[in-house]
Design an enzyme around this catalytic site. Structure first.
Site, short mmCIF file in Angstrom:
data_model
loop_
_atom_site.label_atom_id
_atom_site.label_comp_id
_atom_site.label_asym_id
_atom_site.label_seq_id
_atom_site.Cartn_x
_atom_site.Cartn_y
_atom_site.Cartn_z
N PHE A 138 0.78 -1.21 -0.02
CA PHE A 138 -0.06 0.02 0.06
C PHE A 138 0.93 1.14 -0.02
O PHE A 138 1.54 1.45 1.00
CB PHE A 138 -0.84 0.00 1.09
N ASP A 223 9.52 2.66 1.31
CA ASP A 223 8.29 3.22 1.84
C ASP A 223 8.34 3.27 3.43
O ASP A 223 7.78 1.97 3.89
CB ASP A 223 7.16 2.95 1.22
N LYS A 252 3.12 10.33 7.70
CA LYS A 252 2.36 9.82 9.15
C LYS A 252 3.07 10.50 10.41
O LYS A 252 2.85 11.52 10.59
CB LYS A 252 2.41 8.39 9.12
C1 LIG Z 1 3.37 2.45 3.69
C2 LIG Z 1 2.32 3.68 3.21
N1 LIG Z 1 2.73 4.23 2.34
C3 LIG Z 1 2.04 5.12 1.82
C4 LIG Z 1 0.69 5.52 2.65
C5 LIG Z 1 -0.19 6.68 2.06
O1 LIG Z 1 -0.28 7.86 3.02
P1 LIG Z 1 -1.25 8.95 2.95
O2 LIG Z 1 -2.60 8.25 3.12
O3 LIG Z 1 -0.76 9.96 3.95
O4 LIG Z 1 -1.30 9.45 1.49
C6 LIG Z 1 0.46 4.87 3.63
C7 LIG Z 1 -0.97 5.08 4.45
O5 LIG Z 1 -1.59 4.40 5.31
C8 LIG Z 1 1.28 3.71 4.16
O6 LIG Z 1 1.06 3.01 5.14
#
Ligand SMILES: Cc1ncc(COP(=O)(O)O)c(C=O)c1O
Length: 400
Positions: A138, A223, A252
């Site tokens: 994700f 990520d 986050k």
């Molecule tokens: C690993 C990871 N990457 C990207 C995102 C996307 O972040 P955002 O919701 O701030 O766009 C999330 C959100 O849960 C995430 O857990």
């Protein structure tokens, strides 16, 4: 307004993109939040791994207050102090390189995807544009980030998704190697898959990805939007593996609750981003960066917060494994630091709702995985209260 009135207005005016639990949060302090009727809840999801220092952490509130009197927005037409100081600190915490600021996780991923392609174009190899990503990953909801996320359910109804992504099994180095071709530009992976249900790869996985990237001249992107900023017990999860990625995305927990994202890239790669390559009106906003500075300074001032994360995370993991042996509907408990998942053999949503009734906030991801991500500064009493409520709720579900 009371909870019912607010929820009814929400249904009337806000699009139904979220499966919200029936709770209006009016205020919070530390690990607790309060609803309009004054009922208190123990927060073990902290805004989905965002409020790492707890709700309304006083130094963050003070920094925001002070910064809001000095300068709220400047744009990137000019320089601003909090942005510069935060970038310096992020580089000191990670590797030699530079930072691009944005406002969310998805935007940090977009910046990373664009930088990977720009890097190869600048190198005179535009044919290398494919990025290998992992099943169940994700990375966000914007088109690039969504297309990079290897989950069919996220793509459904939005086809055609962006081309240029090759999906392989997570935690499978052979699959990555087989997928590498003359078109491959990079590898994108989460050091632990959060939304998929807290999936922890084997200890040599990240190192193996680094070796593959080096052997084939690929850009390695981690990520750490969910796992970063102390969540797994080290500043960044990759640091436990002794290697560095070429690009790191964070968001986050970085702002302690204030929206901010960042993409950090090593120097030989970030030079492909020059004037006009990318941008954001709000990216690196002074208010968000002043909150970010408090977060990174608190995390690096001493080892107290990380040690608390490791110690209480380990204690909770042990307790949950003990609980697992007593309830037949629990399949597996896994995690690291204060990012813990409990996979069930039953639907997790009713358990989340029952916990809510009993004053505990948790979350369920991938339908059957309960996810626990409390603030990193929780106390032993918080951890104890969490285990007690969870056990009480589980007793009601055993044999149902
Ligand atoms: C690993 C990871 N990457 C990207 C995102 C996307 O972040 P955002 O919701 O701030 O766009 C999330 C959100 O849960 C995430 O857990």
């Amino acid at each position: 307004m009371n909870s019912d009135e607010l929820m009814s207005l929400s249904n009337q005016y806000i699009m139904g993109t979220y499966n919200r639990s029936p709770l209006v949060i009016m205020k919070g302090a530390g690990s607790k939040v309060v609803d309009p009727e004054g009922k208190e809840y123990l927060d073990f999801i902290s805004g989905i791994a965002v409020n790492s220092l707890g709700h309304c952490y006083p130094p963050i509130a003070a920094a925001l207050q002070e910064q809001s009197r000095r300068l709220i927005h400047a744009s990137n037409l000019y320089y601003s102090e909090p942005q510069i100081l935060l970038a310096k600190k992020l580089i000191e915490m990670t590797f030699d390189g530079k930072v691009f600021f944005c406002n969310s996780g998805a935007e940090a991923i977009e910046a990373a995807l664009k930088l990977v392609r720009k890097y190869f174009t600048t190198e005179g190899k535009p044919e290398r544009y494919e990025i290998i990503t992992m099943d169940g990953s994700f990375h966000g909801r914007t088109y690039g980030a969504m297309s990079a996320s290897a989950q069919e359910k996220l793509h459904k109804g939005y086809e055609p998704i962006l081309p240029g992504f090759v999906y392989v099994n997570y935690n499978d180095l052979d699959a990555v190697e087989k997928a590498i071709s003359s078109k491959t530009a990079g590898i994108l992976a989460e050091p632990m898959q959060g939304e998929r249900g807290v999936v922890v790869p084997s200890p040599h996985y990240l190192k193996g990805l680094r070796e593959l990237a080096d052997r084939h001249g690929l850009v390695l992107v981690f990520d750490e939007i969910q796992t970063g900023l102390g969540r797994t017990g080290s500043l960044f999860a990759y640091q436990a593996s002794g290697i560095t990625p070429d690009i790191l995305t964070v968001a986050k927990g970085l702002g302690g609750g204030v929206p901010i994202g960042a993409m950090i890239a090593k120097n030989h790669i970030n030079k492909a981003f020059s004037f006009g390559s990318h941008g954001s009106t709000f990216g690196g906003n002074p208010l968000a960066c002043s909150a970010g500075l408090v977060v990174v300074e608190t995390l690096t001032a001493d080892d107290v917060l990380l040690e608390n994360t490791r110690r209480l995370g380990g204690w909770i993991l042990g307790k949950l494994k003990e609980i697992q042996s007593r309830f037949s509907f629990i399949k597996e408990v896994r995690g690291k630091g204060l990012l813990i998942g409990m996979e069930l053999l039953i639907d997790g949503r009713p358990i989340v709702l029952k916990c809510l009734e009993k004053g505990l906030l948790i979350n369920c991801t991938s339908d059957r995985v309960l996810r626990f991500a409390p603030p990193l500064n929780i106390t032993s009493d918080d951890a104890d209260a969490f285990i007690k409520i969870l056990e009480t709720v589980f007793k009601e579900f055993e044999g149902k």
